[in-house]
Design an enzyme around this catalytic site. Structure first.
Site, short mmCIF file in Angstrom:
data_model
loop_
_atom_site.label_atom_id
_atom_site.label_comp_id
_atom_site.label_asym_id
_atom_site.label_seq_id
_atom_site.Cartn_x
_atom_site.Cartn_y
_atom_site.Cartn_z
N HIS A 135 1.48 -46.37 -42.20
CA HIS A 135 2.25 -46.85 -41.06
C HIS A 135 1.74 -48.21 -40.60
O HIS A 135 0.69 -48.67 -41.06
CB HIS A 135 2.19 -45.86 -39.89
N LYS A 173 0.02 -48.06 -34.95
CA LYS A 173 0.17 -46.61 -34.76
C LYS A 173 -1.20 -45.99 -34.47
O LYS A 173 -2.17 -46.24 -35.19
CB LYS A 173 0.81 -45.96 -35.99
#
Length: 236
Positions: free
Chosen positions: A148, A152
């Protein structure tokens, strides 16, 4: 023509919140009536949409469904408001504590609740494939690798953990690896490795719009349903 479903978006200034606002504005069956963010908004009204801080949540206008894509610390307040007003909650917030999961279970006796780590159709199908593979390949190693964007916070991702649950339901014991880099929207690989061979089940999202479309669709589906704890695959 039926009246549009009135939506409250919690986490409106985040990446997902912005995608939800943009996509909802193009739908005739939805009307966003309030946007809520953690801090005090820089502008109270943007494009005729009122913005509220989380601390001002009780001042929001009437709504039919709340969509929550925020941080775990913000979930409790919006869940309490939904229970108080008797309206459904759709949430994609991950990294929740066990006590918050119990609170969602308790709320589901009074309102419809749909919590999902990932709102894409592809990931929902991937979960079914993972459980099926794990059921057949019980002696194989199972590894889940997720990537990600660098902002995040939770790792492994909620989607990776949800895929791990499906693997466990099939009899596997998954291991996890996480990568945070650049602006990766979301990639998940579930790898089954046996003697001399390997299977990889992969999902790559290239736009957050797939998650926002799924959450908006879930909001429409959840409106008017009986209280209960729902899953995305129930909708599909």
């Amino acid at each position: 023509m039926n009246s549009p479903i009135r939506i409250l978006i919690h986490g409106a200034t985040g990446r997902m919140g912005q995608a939800l606002l943009r996509l909802a504005s193009g739908r005739d069956d939805l009307q966003v009536v309030a946007a809520v963010s953690r801090g005090k908004p820089a502008q109270r009204v943007i494009d005729r949409l009122p913005y509220f801080a989380l601390s001002e949540l009780h001042g929001v206008p009437a709504f039919d469904v709340a969509i929550d894509f925020s941080l775990p610390a913000g979930l409790d307040a919006v869940l309490a408001l939904c229970v108080e007003r008797g309206v459904p909650l759709v949430s994609g917030t991950t990294g929740l504590a066990a006590s918050q999961q119990l609170a969602l279970d308790a709320a589901a006796s009074r309102i419809p609740v749909l919590l999902a780590a990932n709102f894409s159709l592809g990931v929902t199908v991937l979960g079914d494939l993972v459980e099926r593979a794990a059921t057949v390949l019980r002696a194989w190693d199972c590894d889940i690798v997720e990537s990600h964007h660098k902002h995040k916070l939770d790792a492994p991702s909620g989607t990776a953990l949800a895929l791990g649950v499906r693997a466990e339901q099939g009899g596997a014991q998954p291991r996890y690896a996480s990568l945070r880099a650049g602006d990766i929207v979301g990639e998940h690989t579930v790898q089954f490795t046996g003697p001399g061979e390997r299977i990889e089940l992969v999902h790559r999202a290239t736009s957050r719009d797939v998650f926002a479309h799924g959450a908006l669709h879930a909001a429409v589906w959840l409106a008017g349903r009986e209280p209960g704890r729902y899953r995305l695959r129930d909708m599909l």
